[in-house]
Design a protein around this motif. Structure first.
Motif, mmCIF file in Angstrom:
data_model
loop_
_atom_site.group_PDB
_atom_site.id
_atom_site.type_symbol
_atom_site.label_atom_id
_atom_site.label_comp_id
_atom_site.label_asym_id
_atom_site.label_seq_id
_atom_site.Cartn_x
_atom_site.Cartn_y
_atom_site.Cartn_z
ATOM 1 N N LYS A 183 0.867 -1.165 0.000
ATOM 2 C CA LYS A 183 0.000 0.000 0.000
ATOM 3 C C LYS A 183 0.907 1.219 0.000
ATOM 4 C CE LYS A 183 -3.980 1.977 2.266
ATOM 5 N NZ LYS A 183 -4.919 1.882 3.363
ATOM 6 N N ASP A 184 0.888 1.972 -1.067
ATOM 7 C CA ASP A 184 1.779 3.111 -1.268
ATOM 8 C C ASP A 184 3.229 2.623 -1.146
ATOM 9 O OD1 ASP A 184 -0.483 4.757 -1.590
ATOM 10 O OD2 ASP A 184 -0.585 5.111 0.581
ATOM 11 N N SER A 185 3.997 3.192 -0.227
ATOM 12 C CA SER A 185 5.391 2.778 -0.080
ATOM 13 C C SER A 185 5.540 1.699 1.002
ATOM 14 C CB SER A 185 6.267 3.979 0.287
ATOM 15 O OG SER A 185 5.853 4.506 1.529
#
Length: 128
Positions: free
Chosen positions: A102-104
């Motif tokens: 999730k994202d980074s």
């Protein structure tokens, strides 16, 4: 009790306990037959066992390291000490069964993760 008196008593009780054990009789009955207090007998039996245990531990422990200061001009020799070879245990590399990104953020989970842990992770991911 001083050391000499203690040593003499230990020797006397060691002899008494060995005689009792060699008789094959019940310890309490043997003590009664020989006019010995069974409380004293069991006290000394326990005490001698404890002392034997402590002396075994002390004799098997490594000697204490002593610190010695040397004059500055004293030559010092060094010796290489080799450790015994240890077999190398091949550890399996971790291979996740689930990867959540999730994202980074990246989370890798194995299939041995408990349901409680997975529930908590899910709660953390949804709590934005």
């Amino acid at each position: 009790m001083d050391k000499i008196t203690h040593k003499v008593r230990c020797e006397q009780w060691t002899k008494i306990i060995k005689e009792c054990l060699a008789s094959g009789m019940n310890k309490t009955a043997w003590c009664r037959e020989h006019g010995i207090s069974d409380k004293s007998f069991f006290y000394w039996q326990r005490r001698l066992r404890e002392e034997a245990y402590i002396s075994t531990i002390e004799s098997s422990s490594p000697p204490a390291v002593k610190s010695v200061s040397l004059p500055a001009e004293t030559p010092v020799d060094f010796v290489e000490l080799r450790l015994p070879e240890q077999s190398t245990v091949s550890s399996a590399t971790f291979r996740p069964d689930v990867v959540i990104r999730k994202d980074s953020f990246s989370l890798e989970i194995s299939n041995t993760a408990s349901a409680e842990l997975l529930s908590r992770i899910g709660g953390l991911l949804h709590a934005e």
